[in-house]
Design an enzyme around this catalytic site. Structure first.
Site, PDB file in Angstrom:
ATOM      1  N   LEU A 185      -5.277   9.713   7.919  1.00  0.00           N
ATOM      2  CA  LEU A 185      -6.057   8.765   7.616  1.00  0.00           C
ATOM      3  C   LEU A 185      -6.451   7.280   7.779  1.00  0.00           C
ATOM      4  O   LEU A 185      -5.872   7.093   6.608  1.00  0.00           O
ATOM      5  CB  LEU A 185      -7.281   9.780   6.494  1.00  0.00           C
ATOM      6  CG  LEU A 185      -7.423  11.290   7.632  1.00  0.00           C
ATOM      7  CD1 LEU A 185      -8.748  11.973   6.596  1.00  0.00           C
ATOM      8  CD2 LEU A 185      -8.946  10.743   8.580  1.00  0.00           C
ATOM      9  N   HIS A 228       1.067   5.497  -1.509  1.00  0.00           N
ATOM     10  CA  HIS A 228       1.006   6.577  -2.551  1.00  0.00           C
ATOM     11  C   HIS A 228       2.265   7.215  -3.695  1.00  0.00           C
ATOM     12  O   HIS A 228       2.948   7.538  -2.635  1.00  0.00           O
ATOM     13  CB  HIS A 228       0.545   7.778  -2.117  1.00  0.00           C
ATOM     14  CG  HIS A 228      -0.899   7.625  -1.176  1.00  0.00           C
ATOM     15  ND1 HIS A 228      -2.397   7.227  -1.384  1.00  0.00           N
ATOM     16  CD2 HIS A 228      -1.388   6.620  -0.078  1.00  0.00           C
ATOM     17  CE1 HIS A 228      -3.204   6.956  -0.944  1.00  0.00           C
ATOM     18  NE2 HIS A 228      -2.572   5.994   0.506  1.00  0.00           N
ATOM     19  N   HIS A 269       1.061  -1.103  -0.179  1.00  0.00           N
ATOM     20  CA  HIS A 269       0.318   0.161   0.166  1.00  0.00           C
ATOM     21  C   HIS A 269       0.657   1.380  -0.569  1.00  0.00           C
ATOM     22  O   HIS A 269       1.362   1.419   0.754  1.00  0.00           O
ATOM     23  CB  HIS A 269      -1.074   0.054   1.612  1.00  0.00           C
ATOM     24  CG  HIS A 269      -1.674   1.219   0.991  1.00  0.00           C
ATOM     25  ND1 HIS A 269      -3.261   0.834   1.364  1.00  0.00           N
ATOM     26  CD2 HIS A 269      -1.552   2.520   1.133  1.00  0.00           C
ATOM     27  CE1 HIS A 269      -4.033   1.906   1.344  1.00  0.00           C
ATOM     28  NE2 HIS A 269      -2.567   2.696   1.153  1.00  0.00           N
ATOM     29  N   HIS A 322     -10.216   1.683   1.907  1.00  0.00           N
ATOM     30  CA  HIS A 322     -10.707   2.742   3.232  1.00  0.00           C
ATOM     31  C   HIS A 322     -11.179   2.480   4.183  1.00  0.00           C
ATOM     32  O   HIS A 322     -12.866   2.597   3.477  1.00  0.00           O
ATOM     33  CB  HIS A 322      -9.832   3.720   2.625  1.00  0.00           C
ATOM     34  CG  HIS A 322     -10.254   4.455   2.963  1.00  0.00           C
ATOM     35  ND1 HIS A 322      -8.586   5.624   3.558  1.00  0.00           N
ATOM     36  CD2 HIS A 322     -10.477   4.996   5.036  1.00  0.00           C
ATOM     37  CE1 HIS A 322      -8.062   6.040   4.262  1.00  0.00           C
ATOM     38  NE2 HIS A 322      -9.451   6.108   5.422  1.00  0.00           N
TER      39      HIS A 322
HETATM   40  O1  DOR Z   1      -3.129   9.740   5.513  1.00  0.00           O
HETATM   41  C1  DOR Z   1      -3.580   9.726   4.645  1.00  0.00           C
HETATM   42  N1  DOR Z   1      -3.323   9.899   3.124  1.00  0.00           N
HETATM   43  N2  DOR Z   1      -4.698   8.578   3.826  1.00  0.00           N
HETATM   44  C2  DOR Z   1      -5.405   8.011   3.124  1.00  0.00           C
HETATM   45  O2  DOR Z   1      -5.877   7.519   2.897  1.00  0.00           O
HETATM   46  C3  DOR Z   1      -4.949   8.775   1.882  1.00  0.00           C
HETATM   47  C4  DOR Z   1      -3.729   8.822   1.726  1.00  0.00           C
HETATM   48  C5  DOR Z   1      -3.528  10.325   1.470  1.00  0.00           C
HETATM   49  O3  DOR Z   1      -3.606  10.197  -0.459  1.00  0.00           O
HETATM   50  O4  DOR Z   1      -2.265  11.258   1.183  1.00  0.00           O
HETATM   51 ZN    ZN Z   2      -3.506   4.911   1.638  1.00  0.00          ZN
END
Ligand code: DOR
Ligand code: ZN
Length: 351
Positions: A224, A20, A18, A141
């Site tokens: 989050l 980003h 997981h 999520h």
């Molecule tokens: O803290 C978070 N950042 N939780 C997420 O689910 C998305 C992520 C983000 O893309 O910045």
């Molecule tokens: Zn995430």
């Protein structure tokens, strides 16, 4: 001098289930950190314009590969972002072609770039039926978004009101409950069958919710789902280090510039990619469970996704490493998790 086995740990190259990676300048700045430590990564589709089609996923994959440093061997695994109107046929075709490795379910407005997310599970029943039939993983999520529900209860309420019914309706669906933050989630995953697993981030193993308020507001500790009470952190540490294959590594590294974090409405996300393995190794060492790190980091994820484990190995050394206060990302700065601290185990590259 302690024996070498206490100074050096060799494990199969891990994967990040997981992450980003973003796009553009930010992608170029961050992808090398993930590719340095991990063989593969499940790449989240929540770009400003989310990845919902095969073409978008192919193009994003190409941009990721072009942004990589030379010869990393890193393989990005792309995901489809579920919307109320996404086509089940497109998803199935993308899975069949190997373009999509999984689907990601964001409840609408649950987090960063989740505005196009799903407003009601009832609207995507045909998609879920298809996923169950073709055995394509659904990554969730797990937070409700109702303003009436306390932020710290949103995961537990999601499990009770959304996930439990979804499991009943689609018992054969392979599900990863992403970045779990509560004992409720640990207990639920443990009670369910082998086709429900969970990822755990390094930050949720390290901080409880006090970290967001230590001496003032701490935006770099905000993500989050948010960190919860200490009892939940302890349950996550026990789960991660238990050797149970239902729990595996997913960093949720989520870079936002320092300016975007330190703002009137700071973005959610903790950037942990540069020292991700170091952060996990610290936790496993503290729990006297370093021998369990390879399963969590390198074996249970591939088993769940039905992929081979990596055939190369990496080395961790018991040598402190200092985490910088910030890292450059194009014209912006990023603050890594553990900024300014020293971590006891360092990643020392390929074995
Ligand atoms: O803290 C978070 N950042 N939780 C997420 O689910 C998305 C992520 C983000 O893309 O910045
Ligand atoms: Zn995430």
């Amino acid at each position: 001098m302690p024996p070498e086995s206490e100074q050096r740990l060799v494990i199969r190259r891990p994967d990040d289930w997981h992450v980003h990676l973003r796009d553009g300048e930010m992608l170029a700045a961050v992808v090398g950190h993930t590719a340095r430590q991990f063989g593969r990564a499940i790449v989240m589709p929540n770009l400003k314009s989310p990845v919902t089609t095969i073409r978008q996923a192919q193009s994003y994959r190409d941009r990721i590969l072009s942004a990589l440093p030379e010869n990393t061997g890193f393989e990005p695994l792309l995901t489809a972002y579920l919307t109320d109107t996404i086509s089940a046929a497109e998803i199935a075709a993308g899975y069949g072609d190997g373009v999509f490795a999984a689907c990601k379910l964001y409840p609408a407005r649950a987090t960063t770039n989740a505005d196009h997310g799903v407003t009601s599970i009832a609207l995507i029943k045909d998609v879920l039926e298809t996923l169950q039939r073709i055995d394509m993983p659904l990554l969730i999520h797990g937070e409700v978004t109702s303003p009436q529900v306390d932020v710290f209860d949103r995961e537990a309420v999601f499990i009770e009101t959304v996930l439990q019914p979804l499991r009943q309706d689609f018992p054969e669906l392979r599900i990863v409950l992403e970045h779990i933050t509560t004992k409720d989630a640990v207990d639920f995953v443990l009670a369910e069958g082998a086709n429900l697993a969970a990822t755990i981030t390094p930050h949720h193993l390290e901080i409880n919710r006090n970290a967001m308020f230590e001496g003032g507001l701490r935006p770099h500790m905000y993500c989050l789902p948010t960190a919860k009470r200490e009892q939940h952190r302890l349950a996550l540490r026990a789960a991660a280090t238990s050797g149970n294959p239902k729990f595996f590594l997913g960093t949720d590294s989520a870079p936002h510039s320092i300016a975007a974090k330190e703002s009137d409405c700071g973005c959610a996300g903790i950037f942990n990619a540069p020292f991700a393995l170091e952060a996990y190794a610290k936790v496993f060492a503290e729990e006297n469970a370093l021998e369990k790190l390879q399963g969590f980091a390198s074996e249970y994820g591939p088993a769940f996704y039905r992929l081979p484990i990596n055939d190369t190995k990496v080395v961790l050394e018991k040598q402190p490493i200092e985490v910088p206060e910030s890292l450059q990302a194009g014209a912006e700065l990023l603050r890594p998790f553990h900024a300014g601290a020293s971590l006891p185990w360092r990643f020392a590259g390929a074995a």
